[in-house]
Write a protein that holds these residues in place. Sequence first.
Motif, short mmCIF file in Angstrom:
data_model
loop_
_atom_site.label_atom_id
_atom_site.label_comp_id
_atom_site.label_asym_id
_atom_site.label_seq_id
_atom_site.Cartn_x
_atom_site.Cartn_y
_atom_site.Cartn_z
N GLU A 15 19.16 18.24 5.21
CA GLU A 15 18.38 18.65 6.38
C GLU A 15 17.08 17.85 6.49
O GLU A 15 16.65 17.47 7.57
N GLN A 16 16.48 17.60 5.32
CA GLN A 16 15.23 16.83 5.26
C GLN A 16 15.44 15.41 5.81
O GLN A 16 14.59 14.88 6.53
N LYS A 19 15.87 15.56 9.65
CA LYS A 19 14.59 15.83 10.29
C LYS A 19 13.70 14.58 10.31
O LYS A 19 13.14 14.22 11.35
N SER A 22 15.06 11.86 12.67
CA SER A 22 14.75 12.16 14.07
C SER A 22 13.34 11.71 14.42
O SER A 22 13.09 11.08 15.44
N LYS A 23 12.40 12.02 13.52
CA LYS A 23 11.00 11.68 13.74
C LYS A 23 10.81 10.15 13.74
O LYS A 23 10.31 9.58 14.71
N ARG A 67 21.85 17.70 16.01
CA ARG A 67 20.57 18.14 16.58
C ARG A 67 20.56 18.13 18.10
O ARG A 67 19.55 18.46 18.71
N ASP A 103 10.73 18.77 21.50
CA ASP A 103 11.30 17.82 20.53
C ASP A 103 11.30 16.43 21.14
O ASP A 103 12.33 15.81 21.34
#
Lengths: 223, 223
Positions: A15-16, A19, A22-23, A67, A103
């Motif tokens: 998950e990390q 995330k 995505s950033k 996502r 987002d």
Amino acid sequence: MFVKKKKIETVDTREQLLKTASKLFGEKGFEAVSTRELAKAADVNIAMIAYYFGSKEGLFKAMIEERFPKTVTHLRNIQKNEGNAWDKISAVIDLYLEKIIGDSSFHKLVFRELSLEQRPEHRELILSGIEKNWEVIKTYIREGQESGDFKENIDIELTIASVFGTIFQLINMPCWTIRLLGEKDEKFVKSEAFKTRLKKHLKDMMKAHLFTEQYFEKMTPSV
Amino acid sequence: MFVKKKKIETVDTREQLLKTASKLFGEKGFEAVSTRELAKAADVNIAMIAYYFGSKEGLFKAMIEERFPKTVTHLRNIQKNEGNAWDKISAVIDLYLEKIIGDSSFHKLVFRELSLEQRPEHRELILSGIEKNWEVIKTYIREGQESGDFKENIDIELTIASVFGTIFQLINMPCWTIRLLGEKDEKFVKSEAFKTRLKKHLKDMMKAHLFTEQYFEKMTPSV
DNA sequence: GATTAATTTAAACAAACGTTTAGTTTTGCA
DNA sequence: TGCAAAACTAAACGTTTGTTTAAATTAATC
């Protein structure tokens, strides 16, 4: 027999990675982010990318698939709850604005991908996730037309393009936006003040664009 | 003493690199295009990039600086030639549409760059080239307001965002557009039919958005 | 035609890339 | 507690990256 043993109470590495991807992909672009930079930012070993996703591209694809916002459900809820056609359009504008501002780096990435002639499978993935939403919006506009409130000669598809185009232009290019508005801080585009202003502009413009002149005369008889 | 000897009647290597860079960077993104791929596509030796531009980034920067359209002059010509405020707005829409469709891969690249948090100098270069244009458009809208034809409570900046946003959304993401319109070929977004349709939509929407209700009543008394 | 500078070339450069390896630690269940 | 599967690590893998080099070619001036 081949039951996977799952850890409990552990920071979810997978998950990390999703995330952080995505950033960083949103900020810098897919090719500009190295696996080392990504792993370091996610505080994870590089090999974990291959372990969980097979490759950097696999991580990218998984990120889009997992996502991608399930907006169509919310859109259909509007159909049930709200009143007339305009209320629904108005609710759609609110919904999208919240989603996209909420987002923004993911949406930057998604729409940058659509402007590139790389990775056609990703483009297909994104488009098939979006197009259901269009259909819902179209029915709302047609509903307003059938009730006689909306103009008959509206270019429905290009109207959708105008709503999305306005939002993306302002949210995906914050430096453009603050320059246009004479603001100093790029965080302004995430502020409530800006959100309110953008909602008002979009709704004012759409009202004028969608409603018949007869409707305005009826609503504002003594102005 | 240091007079540079210039070749005559030679394929301009420098120009060829700029042209190819604009195409490939626009299609694939800056990082996704290697110097080898670029040089091969331009039919030029790799070392020519460093020879003429110092580096790959130097080529990118030079491309933005040299190929950036000098739109502000055209915009000012509109000021002199056209009639009332609406005619000017209308001419601005025509002008931008022609410019952006005419060199879409360059505009893809430019606006993708604005969505990235890389290379702030490039962003600055682009924005300073654009912002003069906004001022000209703003004066046209204010002109219409002063003559009493346009509404007083228009959000001028966000109206500019809507015009550009609509165009970029449709032109920079052709795959999105043809999916929305149910077309088959991506070349459709460059066709005259689409250009006409987009011009009509933008002008219809802007008319409804800008003009006062009184103006419509005056113009169409018996409809 | 000789000279000099501008241009172009093929080959090599170190650094960074995505990915893999082989080994270690952690976990869940017996 | 023992054990096997899962999760993780540090190091190395072969490529590809952008850039540089040193030599060759081309063009303009005398």
